[in-house]
Design a protein around this motif. Structure first.
Motif, short mmCIF file in Angstrom:
data_model
loop_
_atom_site.label_atom_id
_atom_site.label_comp_id
_atom_site.label_asym_id
_atom_site.label_seq_id
_atom_site.Cartn_x
_atom_site.Cartn_y
_atom_site.Cartn_z
N CYS A 126 45.99 34.09 36.86
CA CYS A 126 46.58 35.56 36.90
C CYS A 126 48.12 35.49 36.85
O CYS A 126 48.51 36.73 37.35
CB CYS A 126 45.86 36.10 37.98
N ALA A 180 40.36 39.90 40.30
CA ALA A 180 41.44 39.05 40.49
C ALA A 180 41.13 37.67 41.31
O ALA A 180 41.53 36.69 40.85
CB ALA A 180 42.78 39.89 41.09
N TYR A 183 38.94 35.35 39.43
CA TYR A 183 39.67 34.55 38.29
C TYR A 183 40.33 33.45 39.21
O TYR A 183 40.18 32.14 38.61
CB TYR A 183 40.77 35.39 37.54
#
Length: 284
Positions: A126, A180, A183
């Motif tokens: 990210c 998020a 990931y």
């Protein structure tokens, strides 16, 4: 093979599956939620002892057949199944040590052409590795941040320092936070030797109770379409659609913020193009 992380993952997923989910009777003497170990073993066609040892972090390396059976028994998603295999040591040969951060020219061309949408490219951790001018105007001028972890969306979101404004202006979205963190969890298993990634996770665990709660929950849920509220310091609240597209073979994602044409949100994005993008160009 990370025995303890694998054991935690299996226990967490077993507790979240009810007997009814897999066609088993509920019964009346269940002391804990979810399936029993022997039920998972039965559904996975493996011995109870083998599965129990895996949950106790004492098991030998499970075969791909065993992992596939467990994945089916626990009704894992594709992402969760991949995570299970990674935790068990089933990884691709010659895997990379660090995420891919070089952005293909075709991807840069794509986000540069999206003049009515804010678009960023993130690597598998990210970290923002490219953006278009409208994204800089909407979220933050990434070129003003030091290259590296300061441009990481997860870090910005959970370790933000401005109490008067949500991180990156992204407010009121637990689904965004879970996506998020998911990931980042997949990246941690995909790149087990990345010192940078280990340091990032350690920093987040130490600095954010919200991150620690999500990380320790072992949730893996990736939403590729969200309705996202952005609170901008100059133009106020904007309701936008948030879509995630995968760049094949790069393990990168293109995140695009859009609005319905002629809607109030669309008009606000047009205003941001005027007041916030004059000197900004696509960077990586």
């Amino acid at each position: 093979m990370d025995r303890h992380a694998l054991a935690d993952f299996l226990r967490n997923k077993r507790a979240r599956i009810s007997p009814a989910d897999v066609g088993l009777p509920q019964g009346h003497r269940r002391r804990t939620p979810g399936l029993r170990r022997e039920e998972v073993a039965q559904l996975a066609y493996i011995s109870v002892d083998h599965y129990t040892r895996l949950e106790q972090a004492r098991g030998r390396y499970p075969s791909r057949r065993v992992l596939g059976g467990i994945a089916r028994a626990l009704r894992l998603t594709d992402q969760e199944r991949a995570h299970l295999f990674q935790l068990a040591g089933e990884r691709e040969e010659n895997e990379a040590v660090e995420p891919v951060r070089e952005v293909q020219q075709s991807t840069l061309n794509l986000i540069n052409r999206l003049t009515d949408a804010a678009a960023i490219v993130v690597d598998s951790t990210c970290r923002v590795v490219a953006w278009n001018p409208l994204a800089a105007a909407l979220l933050v001028d990434f070129s003003a941040l030091p290259p590296g972890q300061e441009r990481n969306l997860v870090r910005c979101y959970f370790l933000h320092s401005d109490p008067d404004r949500p991180p990156l202006g992204l407010g009121g979205s637990d689904r965004f936070a879970v996506t998020a963190v998911s990931y980042l969890r997949l990246a941690a298993t995909r790149y087990p030797y990345s010192r940078e990634l280990k340091n990032l996770v350690a920093e987040l665990l130490a600095g954010s109770e919200d991150f620690a709660r999500l990380w320790n929950s072992h949730q893996l849920r990736i939403d590729r379409h969200l309705r996202q509220t952005v609170r901008h310091p100059e133009v106020g609240v904007i309701e936008l659609d948030f879509d995630v597209l995968t760049v094949p073979d790069q393990e990168q994602q293109v995140i695009i913020f859009t609005a319905e044409p002629e809607s109030p949100a669309y008009q606000t994005l047009q205003l941001l193009k005027v007041i916030g993008t004059q000197r900004m160009t696509v960077e990586s």
